[in-house]
Design a protein around this motif. Structure first.
Motif, PDB file in Angstrom:
ATOM      1  N   PHE A 127       0.831  -1.199   0.000  1.00 47.75           N
ATOM      2  CA  PHE A 127       0.000   0.000   0.000  1.00 47.75           C
ATOM      3  C   PHE A 127       0.867   1.251   0.000  1.00 47.75           C
ATOM      4  N   ARG A 128       0.614   2.109  -0.973  1.00 47.80           N
ATOM      5  CA  ARG A 128       1.268   3.414  -1.038  1.00 47.80           C
ATOM      6  C   ARG A 128       0.213   4.412  -1.476  1.00 47.80           C
ATOM      7  N   ILE A 129      -0.085   5.376  -0.643  1.00 39.23           N
ATOM      8  CA  ILE A 129      -1.242   6.245  -0.852  1.00 39.23           C
ATOM      9  C   ILE A 129      -1.171   6.989  -2.182  1.00 39.23           C
ATOM     10  N   GLN A 130       0.024   7.417  -2.598  1.00 44.42           N
ATOM     11  CA  GLN A 130       0.119   8.187  -3.838  1.00 44.42           C
ATOM     12  C   GLN A 130      -0.055   7.306  -5.074  1.00 44.42           C
ATOM     13  N   ASP A 131       0.203   5.995  -4.940  1.00 45.22           N
ATOM     14  CA  ASP A 131      -0.084   5.088  -6.046  1.00 45.22           C
ATOM     15  C   ASP A 131      -1.588   4.981  -6.273  1.00 45.22           C
ATOM     16  N   GLU A 132      -2.345   5.043  -5.189  1.00 50.11           N
ATOM     17  CA  GLU A 132      -3.802   4.934  -5.289  1.00 50.11           C
ATOM     18  C   GLU A 132      -4.447   6.258  -5.665  1.00 50.11           C
ATOM     19  N   LEU A 133      -3.816   7.364  -5.252  1.00 43.83           N
ATOM     20  CA  LEU A 133      -4.343   8.698  -5.552  1.00 43.83           C
ATOM     21  C   LEU A 133      -3.210   9.582  -6.072  1.00 43.83           C
ATOM     22  N   PRO A 134      -2.851   9.436  -7.338  1.00 45.46           N
ATOM     23  CA  PRO A 134      -1.721  10.213  -7.882  1.00 45.46           C
ATOM     24  C   PRO A 134      -1.939  11.723  -7.840  1.00 45.46           C
ATOM     25  N   SER A 135      -3.192  12.157  -7.717  1.00 46.71           N
ATOM     26  CA  SER A 135      -3.478  13.589  -7.760  1.00 46.71           C
ATOM     27  C   SER A 135      -3.288  14.291  -6.426  1.00 46.71           C
ATOM     28  N   LEU A 136      -2.840  13.566  -5.396  1.00 46.01           N
ATOM     29  CA  LEU A 136      -2.636  14.196  -4.086  1.00 46.01           C
ATOM     30  C   LEU A 136      -1.693  15.391  -4.183  1.00 46.01           C
ATOM     31  N   LYS A 137      -1.946  16.388  -3.368  1.00 44.74           N
ATOM     32  CA  LYS A 137      -1.080  17.558  -3.349  1.00 44.74           C
ATOM     33  C   LYS A 137       0.307  17.201  -2.822  1.00 44.74           C
ATOM     34  N   ALA A 138       0.343  16.423  -1.707  1.00 49.81           N
ATOM     35  CA  ALA A 138       1.630  16.081  -1.103  1.00 49.81           C
ATOM     36  C   ALA A 138       1.447  14.925  -0.128  1.00 49.81           C
ATOM     37  N   VAL A 139       2.580  14.282   0.185  1.00 51.59           N
ATOM     38  CA  VAL A 139       2.612  13.244   1.221  1.00 51.59           C
ATOM     39  C   VAL A 139       3.742  13.603   2.172  1.00 51.59           C
ATOM     40  N   ARG A 140       3.420  13.630   3.465  1.00 45.19           N
ATOM     41  CA  ARG A 140       4.426  14.053   4.447  1.00 45.19           C
ATOM     42  C   ARG A 140       4.543  13.009   5.548  1.00 45.19           C
ATOM     43  N   PRO A 141       5.747  12.447   5.765  1.00 44.12           N
ATOM     44  CA  PRO A 141       5.917  11.470   6.838  1.00 44.12           C
ATOM     45  C   PRO A 141       6.177  12.140   8.183  1.00 44.12           C
ATOM     46  N   ILE A 142       5.680  11.503   9.262  1.00 40.59           N
ATOM     47  CA  ILE A 142       5.961  11.972  10.617  1.00 40.59           C
ATOM     48  C   ILE A 142       6.253  10.762  11.505  1.00 40.59           C
ATOM     49  N   ALA A 143       6.912  11.011  12.618  1.00 41.19           N
ATOM     50  CA  ALA A 143       7.086   9.988  13.657  1.00 41.19           C
ATOM     51  C   ALA A 143       5.861  10.014  14.566  1.00 41.19           C
ATOM     52  N   LEU A 144       5.651   8.953  15.300  1.00 38.14           N
ATOM     53  CA  LEU A 144       4.481   8.858  16.173  1.00 38.14           C
ATOM     54  C   LEU A 144       4.455   9.986  17.204  1.00 38.14           C
ATOM     55  N   LYS A 145       5.605  10.365  17.731  1.00 37.73           N
ATOM     56  CA  LYS A 145       5.641  11.406  18.755  1.00 37.73           C
ATOM     57  C   LYS A 145       5.212  12.771  18.221  1.00 37.73           C
ATOM     58  N   GLU A 146       5.222  12.942  16.889  1.00 39.72           N
ATOM     59  CA  GLU A 146       4.818  14.211  16.300  1.00 39.72           C
ATOM     60  C   GLU A 146       3.306  14.351  16.197  1.00 39.72           C
ATOM     61  N   LEU A 147       2.574  13.246  16.414  1.00 37.09           N
ATOM     62  CA  LEU A 147       1.113  13.300  16.301  1.00 37.09           C
ATOM     63  C   LEU A 147       0.513  14.286  17.295  1.00 37.09           C
ATOM     64  N   LYS A 148       1.117  14.404  18.476  1.00 40.71           N
ATOM     65  CA  LYS A 148       0.598  15.293  19.516  1.00 40.71           C
ATOM     66  C   LYS A 148       0.521  16.743  19.032  1.00 40.71           C
ATOM     67  N   ARG A 149       1.418  17.105  18.137  1.00 40.22           N
ATOM     68  CA  ARG A 149       1.485  18.494  17.671  1.00 40.22           C
ATOM     69  C   ARG A 149       0.930  18.676  16.253  1.00 40.22           C
ATOM     70  N   LEU A 150       0.377  17.618  15.673  1.00 39.78           N
ATOM     71  CA  LEU A 150      -0.094  17.707  14.291  1.00 39.78           C
ATOM     72  C   LEU A 150      -1.307  18.621  14.195  1.00 39.78           C
ATOM     73  N   ALA A 151      -1.197  19.621  13.336  1.00 40.15           N
ATOM     74  CA  ALA A 151      -2.302  20.567  13.156  1.00 40.15           C
ATOM     75  C   ALA A 151      -3.420  19.908  12.358  1.00 40.15           C
ATOM     76  N   ALA A 152      -4.634  20.132  12.813  1.00 40.97           N
ATOM     77  CA  ALA A 152      -5.809  19.605  12.111  1.00 40.97           C
ATOM     78  C   ALA A 152      -6.303  20.640  11.114  1.00 40.97           C
TER      79      ALA A 152
END
Length: 615
Positions: free
Chosen positions: A283-308
């Motif tokens: 599974f690779r999200i951009q393979d399924e949706l090539p039109s995505l604006k961007a894909v950004r990786p984060i570590a689990l500890k960064e979830l606490k600060r992820l802006a919604a």
């Protein structure tokens, strides 16, 4: 004289086979029977010394006291001829004695009949198959009930022949609670071997297998069975073609989320510490949706600060897991209005936890966290009347425009089981079977203490490419051997290939026409370079690079090296010995001369074997 020598050779082969770690599962007594002789020869040529299949009670005893031995007699003769030992699964029931655990006299008579007739070719027997699953147990699984079957069967077999090895019925995965329940009821002392089926599905074998095995061994120690061997009586990877539904489903889930791919940044997890990656084996999200604006990786500890935001979508992996340590951060993200995609299976069905040693373990927690996330799901094993198979899947209105039904593989259903005031659930995809219709994909819209949205898809895509199957087979075995596992019955030998999208139909290491797949070649290579009688491998890793060392029966050193994260340039010093050969995981010999006792090469997910040296 020639006949006598042949007999001696066959007996010698049987003695070696008894201690061989190499086995395979096959349905020789069912659909494979017509070509069983060919298969057994092909198994032996691949270094396989043991075969496991069901010795179905209802096939052996066709009516009370009426026995049909023709097919099994034939298979026993074929196995003897090829020097292969049979591990029969003594299991299931007959119409006049079901469930078996409530009809012990009849079941024990079947066990006695099988052991008396075939004890020479099947010196070990397994009592039941996956008793922790309702379909095999013929009802709600119970460790206590299983022990009530295993204990008298063990005693009966030992009365008949103390030399026969009695194996605990291989469990689906490693359900420690179920196993402990059975141990409390006496199962730990009513077995000679502990069998499990630790399938990994969409995961690499390195991820949690060693820690899962350590937890099992700890439980066995606790109940006085710590010195007993562990076998994988099933383990394998299906090469089923992945269903092409995500590229069709995701645009509709985006529409239900009120999001546009070209304006959306998908945030994926890529956490080395937890080996947690939203983009798994297939599974690779951009393979399924090539039109995505961007894909950004984060570590689990960064979830606490992820802006919604309405332009951000957090993507979970499709392997049904999440570390509960970070569940408060995920809930916090949803409270901030965050949007989440679970692209396959049941979100948070497995918890990833560190044990007291710091090792990661994958623990099945079922619906434990669903109320906190306001989600609801069900399956055929949790809700009576739910179908085990679907005829078709169809999109809900208004998403059905111009769209035919989607193919079906594994699936889960979602509903409104845990809503809060203000929440709503929007179906996007339905699964049908007769009059039954259930939601297999949809969007939870929250307007309660949670303010975000979760898009869910219950379909599973458990397949790996054939290339990966061939890479994973020897890696799985070496990891298991290094963790103390003494024998593995790979599932399975031959694929039915009865359906393009049926995962069960593509586990084989040979095709339906008996043409070998690369996994067969990988099995043969491992059995040749780590032959029966080799020492237990010593395994070390720096995170992605794995090195295993062992001694062959002649006390000759050998090693295997692989890297789980693509290609990697490595330099390894030869600790001892003289390099005599290098082979890849498919058995092809390579030229790799050392320089000043140092080997420089590119390590990859496919094992490289080094004969004659310790690395």
């Amino acid at each position: 004289m020639k006949s006598l020598l042949s007999c001696i050779a066959l007996l010698a082969g049987f003695c070696l086979a008894a201690d061989s770690p190499y086995g395979v599962c096959a349905h020789l007594q069912r659909w494979e029977y017509d070509r069983a002789s060919e298969e057994l020869k092909l198994m032996k040529a691949g270094g396989i010394d043991h075969v496991r299949f069901d010795l179905d009670w209802d096939a052996l005893e066709t009516a009370p006291g009426v026995w049909n031995f023709d097919k099994m007699d034939s298979l026993a003769a074929m196995a003897r001829e090829n020097g292969i030992r049979i591990l029969p699964i003594l299991a299931y029931d007959v119409k006049w004695a079901t469930p078996a655990w409530k009809h012990l006299p009849e079941f024990l008579n079947y066990v006695e009949t099988a052991v008396r007739r075939y004890g020479d070719v099947m010196p070990c027997v397994e009592i039941w198959n996956e008793p922790n699953l309702p379909g095999f147990w013929r009802g709600k699984p119970s460790g206590t009930e299983y022990a009530s079957l295993l204990v008298p069967a063990y005693r009966k077999i030992k009365e008949l022949n103390p030399g026969i090895t009695v194996a605990y019925g291989g469990t689906s995965l490693i359900p420690l609670d179920y196993i402990e329940e059975s141990f409390k009821a006496g199962a730990a002392q009513a077995m000679d071997v502990m069998c499990i089926h630790p399938y990994r599905c969409n995961e690499m074998p390195e991820e949690y297998l060693p820690s899962d095995l350590a937890a099992l061994r700890k439980l066995m120690d606790q109940y006085g069975a710590g010195d007993k061997p562990v076998w994988f009586s099933e383990m394998g990877y299906s090469t089923v073609e992945r269903l092409p539904y995500l590229s069709l489903l995701l645009p509709r889930l985006f529409a239900a989320l009120k999001m546009e791919p070209q304006k959306t940044t998908c945030v994926i997890f890529r956490d080395a510490g937890y080996r947690y990656d939203s983009e798994g084996l297939g599974f690779r999200i951009q393979d399924e949706l090539p039109s995505l604006k961007a894909v950004r990786p984060i570590a689990l500890k960064e979830l606490k600060r992820l802006a919604a935001g309405t332009d951000t979508l957090l993507v979970l992996p499709d392997n049904e897991s999440f570390p509960s340590e970070f569940l408060p951060d995920l809930i916090g993200y949803l409270r901030r209005g965050g949007r989440v995609l679970s692209p396959g299976g049941l979100p948070l069905y497995f918890d990833l936890r560190r044990d007291e040693s710091g090792a990661l373990r994958k623990i099945q927690v079922n619906e434990k966290y669903m109320k906190e996330l306001h989600l609801g799901w069900y399956t055929f094993w949790t809700r009576p009347g739910t179908p085990e198979k679907l005829a078709e899947q169809e999109f809900a209105e208004p998403y059905a425009t111009g769209m035919a039904s989607l193919p079906v593989n594994g699936f889960r259903f979602f509903d409104r089981a845990n809503p809060a005031a203000g929440d709503r659930f929007e179906p996007v995809l339905y699964g049908r079977s007769g009059d039954f219709r259930g939601v297999t994909a949809g969007v939870y819209h929250f307007d309660s203490d949670l303010k975000g949205k979760i898009a869910v898809c219950g379909n599973l895509n458990p397949g790996v490419p054939e290339k990966k199957q061939a890479e994973f087979l020897p890696r799985t075995m070496l990891i298991a051997f290094a963790s103390g596992v003494e024998r593995i019955y790979w599932y399975s030998f031959r694929s039915t290939e009865r359906s393009r999208f049926d995962g069960e139909a593509h586990f084989g290491i040979v095709r339906s026409n008996l043409t070998p797949k690369d996994a067969y070649r990988a099995y043969r290579t491992l059995s040749e370079l780590h032959p029966a009688g080799s020492s237990r491998p010593e395994l070390r890793s720096d995170g992605t690079l794995y090195i295993a060392n062992w001694k062959t029966p002649g006390n000759v050193p050998a090693a295997a090296v692989w890297n789980i994260a693509g290609e990697r340039a490595v330099r390894l010093k030869i600790k001892s010995g003289r390099l005599t050969a290098v082979h890849d995981h498919l058995g092809r010999e390579l030229k790799l001369p050392p320089e000043d006792s140092v080997l420089s090469f590119s390590a990859s997910p496919g094992i490289l074997y080094f004969s004659g040296v310790e690395l």
